[in-house]
Design a protein around this motif. Structure first.
Motif, mmCIF file in Angstrom:
data_model
loop_
_atom_site.group_PDB
_atom_site.id
_atom_site.type_symbol
_atom_site.label_atom_id
_atom_site.label_comp_id
_atom_site.label_asym_id
_atom_site.label_seq_id
_atom_site.Cartn_x
_atom_site.Cartn_y
_atom_site.Cartn_z
ATOM 1 N N LEU A 27 9.794 16.382 28.129
ATOM 2 C CA LEU A 27 8.651 17.265 28.366
ATOM 3 C C LEU A 27 9.083 18.716 28.542
ATOM 4 C CD1 LEU A 27 6.381 15.169 30.746
ATOM 5 C CD2 LEU A 27 5.811 16.005 28.472
ATOM 6 N N ALA A 30 9.808 20.064 25.051
ATOM 7 C CA ALA A 30 8.700 20.038 24.098
ATOM 8 C C ALA A 30 7.794 21.245 24.294
ATOM 9 C CB ALA A 30 7.891 18.755 24.276
ATOM 10 N N ASP A 31 6.914 21.454 23.324
ATOM 11 C CA ASP A 31 5.945 22.549 23.458
ATOM 12 C C ASP A 31 4.557 22.092 23.014
ATOM 13 O OD1 ASP A 31 6.537 22.306 20.805
ATOM 14 O OD2 ASP A 31 6.842 24.442 20.444
ATOM 15 N N ARG A 32 4.246 20.826 23.236
ATOM 16 C CA ARG A 32 2.956 20.287 22.798
ATOM 17 C C ARG A 32 1.830 20.587 23.782
ATOM 18 N NH1 ARG A 32 2.401 17.714 17.707
ATOM 19 N NH2 ARG A 32 4.513 17.344 17.028
ATOM 20 N N MET A 33 2.131 20.577 25.068
ATOM 21 C CA MET A 33 1.116 20.798 26.101
ATOM 22 C C MET A 33 1.187 22.250 26.571
ATOM 23 S SD MET A 33 1.872 17.307 28.296
ATOM 24 C CE MET A 33 1.110 17.934 29.744
ATOM 25 N N SER A 34 0.210 22.633 27.408
ATOM 26 C CA SER A 34 0.273 23.980 27.992
ATOM 27 C C SER A 34 1.433 24.045 28.977
ATOM 28 C CB SER A 34 -1.045 24.319 28.682
ATOM 29 O OG SER A 34 -1.313 23.385 29.699
ATOM 30 N N ASP A 35 1.968 25.223 29.178
ATOM 31 C CA ASP A 35 3.202 25.401 29.943
ATOM 32 C C ASP A 35 3.138 24.894 31.379
ATOM 33 O OD1 ASP A 35 4.830 26.344 27.994
ATOM 34 O OD2 ASP A 35 4.729 28.459 28.599
ATOM 35 N N ARG A 38 2.913 20.894 31.821
ATOM 36 C CA ARG A 38 4.068 20.297 31.155
ATOM 37 C C ARG A 38 5.336 20.502 31.967
ATOM 38 N NH1 ARG A 38 7.803 22.628 28.043
ATOM 39 N NH2 ARG A 38 6.546 24.502 27.782
#
Length: 85
Positions: A27, A30-35, A38
């Motif tokens: 997590l 990764a950069d899929r969700m908002s900072d 995440r």
């Protein structure tokens, strides 16, 4: 070669804590969700995974367990005492 015997619950605990640490690291990278969420969840999983893995690793790799170290075939009772009743 050193041999270590683990019960199924011990193995599950080790795998679970390593999985938590890996998921947290994933997590964080990764950069899929908002900072915000995440990073919060990532750091929490990583820290809990690492902090719970350390005592388990010490237990498994550290000093031998009392049940494993007790070899009753080598036990010799102390019969040097005499009864002077």
């Amino acid at each position: 070669m050193r041999e270590t015997h683990l019960s199924l619950p011990e193995l599950a605990l080790i795998a679970g804590t390593r999985g938590m640490a890996g998921a947290g690291l994933g997590l964080l990278l990764a950069d899929r969700m908002s900072d915000g969420p995440r990073k919060a969840v990532g750091w929490t999983l990583l820290l809990v995974g690492v902090l719970t893995t350390v005592p388990l690793a010490i237990q498994v790799l550290g000093a031998s367990r009392s049940s494993d170290s007790a070899d009753w075939s080598d036990y010799r009772p102390d019969l040097s005492h005499t009864y002077t009743g």
